[in-house]
Enzyme design. Structure first.
Site, PDB file in Angstrom:
ATOM      1  N   ASP A   1      -3.279   2.328  -5.760  1.00  0.00           N
ATOM      2  CA  ASP A   1      -2.298   2.227  -5.008  1.00  0.00           C
ATOM      3  C   ASP A   1      -1.733   1.415  -4.414  1.00  0.00           C
ATOM      4  O   ASP A   1      -1.410   1.315  -2.660  1.00  0.00           O
ATOM      5  CB  ASP A   1      -2.205   3.967  -3.999  1.00  0.00           C
ATOM      6  N   GLU A   2      -2.849   0.307  -4.638  1.00  0.00           N
ATOM      7  CA  GLU A   2      -2.941  -0.851  -3.799  1.00  0.00           C
ATOM      8  C   GLU A   2      -2.436  -2.044  -4.861  1.00  0.00           C
ATOM      9  O   GLU A   2      -3.596  -2.196  -5.788  1.00  0.00           O
ATOM     10  CB  GLU A   2      -3.746  -1.759  -2.979  1.00  0.00           C
TER      11      GLU A   2
ATOM     12  N   ASP B   1       0.963  -1.273  -0.119  1.00  0.00           N
ATOM     13  CA  ASP B   1       0.106   0.022  -0.015  1.00  0.00           C
ATOM     14  C   ASP B   1       0.831   1.200  -0.186  1.00  0.00           C
ATOM     15  O   ASP B   1       1.929   1.068   0.742  1.00  0.00           O
ATOM     16  CB  ASP B   1      -1.032  -0.055   1.169  1.00  0.00           C
TER      17      ASP B   1
END
Lengths: 366, 414
Positions: free
Chosen positions: B108-109, B12
């Site tokens: 974003d992961e 993350d």
């Protein structure tokens, strides 16, 4: 007025008129069954405004009319004894049903609110057809009509009255069926009537082979089927039926002769692996063989059947359900299948019967 | 059923948009930074906040004016969506040097399956440290890694522990899962939203341990499959593997777009222009996936926050299609039937029940072949000259959103 009824007999009349009851209607009166008596006969009527069914029963009693709530169908069905008495009050619209130890008191309603259904008598020169024949041709045709509401014309089956018979046509834009019946004489105007398939599905349920013949005739804006003292009156759809015959090619490129039952069984097996809304299977015709193939995310299968082939070899994709449908409704042992290239129609014909045709358009693989 | 031990990571990126902005402009480092659209156009909500800004209580989703109240010296930066996508892809490339099983879960992961990679790169703790270091050195973004034996454990390890640890790494496994999670509030469990949290509170379930202690049947009886899934989550059990990449045709069941209008629309005419533009866009995207839709969905939300109104309704299409001219009449019909006539803030159109485009059931009357050729030509023009290269005249009328949005990504500045 008091009527003595036999549970089973009265129940069978109610089961017939019930088919015309609306599922739900904004007009409260038509959720009921109309009972009328005119000294000589008793009639039961139901309508959903598209279809009306009237059953006439010989009976002597006082004249009157009442609306029976649709619940009466179940009440009669579950009466404890075969004998029952029905006591109707023409003024208060109360109904008292007694059968053995059971006693029902029902609230009926005023028949004045019921839509007027004209008295229709059987005219001279109606189209008279054997019940068993009518049943079979309806079985062959009605299932093809579309249930999709975006093209209302295809929700109907086209009845074209001709010189000595009728041509029935149904389509859902992917397939087409045409059935002609000939050798009949009748004396009303030779016209086209587009009949809602929904009504015909109900007709198929109530057609009783106790009556040897069914008489068909037009009356105002409806078509009437009359049998066994039953008037089955269906509205005619006011839609223009497109010219579908244009899609039938004059000459086939490939013709095969297949045994119906083995092909049905093979395709049923293939369908087990067919997927999605299109249920695609592939038919490969070559060297006097027909190969049925499926390949989907579930896996694949193929099965080969012998056939008598005339013309070019061909591989074609098709919705397996469309093929199974026809293989299930016809009764012949053998069928012809005419093919017209990869994107041309697939036509099923019955050998020695020029009067039947079932056409399916294939699936194009991009 | 025993599960084989796998090594799954969830990586993350910390305050991703904000971190990228700082990486692009190091003078912003250490300042309370907020990435936020233009307040005048109602896009003025916080998309991302740097840890310094978060310390003032600033959260994603807040309106810009509220940030200023919380921290008057907040630095506002306009979003650069294309840059974020580029950074996200660069980070994926880094992970791909460790394993070929990388599945982006959001911008974003990313989920990574490192089963077997220990033999090459050493123990998972060291692999994670190497990844964190490389991402930091090459992009300037701080990354945190949750490690588990399945994607659920990895996600829980990341969200609940790695994010709050200095090393940015945490491991959960079948042996320690219940020890670490049992006292966490139930709302921390993956899959439990606000509504479900309230339901659990009403049942007296306040921690993940409470839920794990309930009989499985109780959950199944109350919420069916979803209840059972939450019960499994509470036990750290997850039978899924690293999920296939989002956006791949294999999993995508629908394409949709929704859009918050720059002002409230009250005129049907203006609303229908936007619905047409969205129908075009959604059909274009379905075609790009090689698929057609069988169901159309229309979504609408009213403008009045105090009296929430709106609807989400769908209709089955008569045949599978990815052509706006086929779909739009149904969109309008749905909207007209369900709209209460009040001003509209948000609109959405989605095409679902996607089927393969390559199978085309031929029909007597449809002009599918012609439409197909026409749409293919339109798609080619748009691919080369952009969405404004070829458009409907309606997009020139008041209320149209095609041109204002053409230079944006996901409604934010590219």
């Amino acid at each position: 007025m008091k009527i003595q009824i036999q549970k089973n007999e009265f129940n069978s009349y109610l089961n017939i008129v019930e088919k015309a009851l609306p599922i739900r209607s904004t007009i409260p009166a038509i959720n009921n069954i109309l009972l009328q008596s005119d000294n000589k006969k008793l009639t039961l009527t139901a309508t959903n405004l598209e279809l009306a069914i009237k059953v006439t029963i010989p009976f002597e009693g006082e004249a009157g009319a009442i609306l029976l709530p649709s619940k009466i169908v179940d009440i009669v069905r579950y009466l404890p004894e075969t004998d029952a008495s029905l006591d109707l009050n023409w003024e208060t619209f109360r109904i008292n049903i007694e059968s053995g130890p059971s006693n029902f008191l029902l609230n009926g309603s005023d028949p004045a609110d019921y839509p007027l259904i004209e008295e229709i008598s059987l005219p001279e020169g109606a189209f008279k057809i054997k019940t068993s024949t009518l049943k079979q041709v309806l079985r062959e045709v009605v299932f093809v009509a579309s249930t999709e509401e975006s093209r209302p014309a295809f929700n109907g089956v086209l009845f074209e009255f001709k010189e000595n018979g009728i041509t029935l046509t149904a389509s859902d834009t992917y397939r087409l069926v045409i059935r002609e019946i000939t050798g009949y004489s009748f004396s009303f105007e030779k016209q086209r009537y587009l009949i809602p398939a929904k009504s015909l599905r109900e007709l198929m349920k109530v057609l009783d082979e106790d009556a040897e013949y069914v008489s068909i005739f037009p009356d105002r804006e409806q078509l009437v089927f009359y049998f066994n003292n039953i008037h089955f009156m269906t509205r005619v759809l006011n839609e223009k039926y497109p010219d579908v015959r244009g899609v039938i090619p004059k000459q086939y490129q490939t013709r095969i002769k297949v045994e119906r039952k083995p092909l049905e069984e093979t395709i049923s097996r293939a369908t087990l692996l067919a997927e999605g809304i299109n249920q695609v299977i592939q038919l490969e015709i070559a060297d006097q063989l027909i190969k049925v193939k499926v390949s989907s995310q579930l896996g694949s299968m193929e099965e080969t059947l012998p056939t008598a082939q005339e013309g070019d070899p061909l591989a074609i994709y098709v919705n397996s359900r469309f093929i199974l449908d026809i293989l299930k409704v016809v009764e012949e042992k053998e069928l012809f299948i005419d093919l017209h290239g990869k994107e041309g129609p697939i036509i099923f014909r019955i050998p020695d019967d020029e009067n039947f045709l079932y056409l399916v358009l294939p699936i194009k693989m991009g | 059923m025993t599960q084989s031990r796998r090594t799954i990571f969830l990586a993350d990126m910390q305050s991703f948009y904000a971190s990228v902005e700082i990486a692009r402009n190091p003078s912003l480092r250490g300042k309370p930074l907020v990435v936020c659209g233009d307040p005048a156009l109602r896009h003025g909500i916080v998309l991302a906040a740097s840890p310094e800004a978060k310390a003032y209580g600033i959260k994603s989703g807040q309106p810009a004016w509220e940030c200023r109240r919380l921290c008057p010296w907040t630095v506002f930066v306009r979003p650069h969506m294309q840059t974020y996508i580029d950074y996200s892809l660069r980070i994926t490339r880094i992970f791909e040097q460790f394993t070929d099983r990388v599945a982006p879960y959001s911008i974003d992961e990313q989920f990574l399956d490192l089963t077997g990679c220990e033999k090459i790169f050493g123990p998972p703790r060291e692999i994670a440290a190497a990844m964190i270091k490389r991402v930091w050195e090459e992009t300037g973004v701080r990354c945190r890694i949750g490690h588990g034996e399945n994607p659920l454990q990895a996600k829980m390890a990341c969200d609940r522990f790695a994010k709050h640890s200095k090393a940015g790494y945490f491991e959960l496994n079948h042996d320690n899962y219940s020890v670490y999670t049992k006292d966490l509030p139930i709302g921390d469990l993956f899959g439990v939203g606000h509504r479900m949290e309230r339901n659990f509170h009403r049942m007296g379930v306040r921690t993940i341990g409470h839920l794990a202690g309930l009989p499985r049947e109780t959950l199944v009886r109350r919420w069916g499959v979803n209840g059972e899934l939450l019960w499994l989550n509470a036990h750290g059990i997850d039978y899924s593997t690293v999920p296939p990449a989002v956006g791949s045709a294999a999993v995508q069941k629908g394409v949709g777009q929704s859009l918050t209008l720059p002002r409230d629309y009250a005129a049907l005419k203006e609303i229908e222009v936007v619905l047409l533009e969205m129908t075009e866009e959604v059909c274009y995207r379905a075609r790009a996936l090689g698929r057609r839709g069988t169901i159309v969905n229309v979504y609408c939300r009213g403008a009045d926050f105090d009296h929430p109104s709106g609807f989400s309704r769908q209709k089955k299409l008569p045949e599978a299609t990815a052509f706006a001219t086929d779909v739009y009449p149904f969109v309008c019909r749905l909207f007209r039937r369900h709209w209460d006539g009040k001003p509209v803030r948000t609109l959405g159109v989605a095409l679902t029940g996607l089927v393969d485009c390559r199978e085309q059931q031929l029909s007597f009357f449809s002009r599918q072949e012609k439409k197909n050729a026409l749409n293919r030509a339109m798609d080619v023009v748009r691919q080369r000259y952009g969405k404004t290269g070829l458009f409907r005249a309606a997009s020139l009328t008041p209320g149209a959103q095609l041109f204002p949005r053409a230079t944006r990504i996901g409604g934010h500045e590219a």
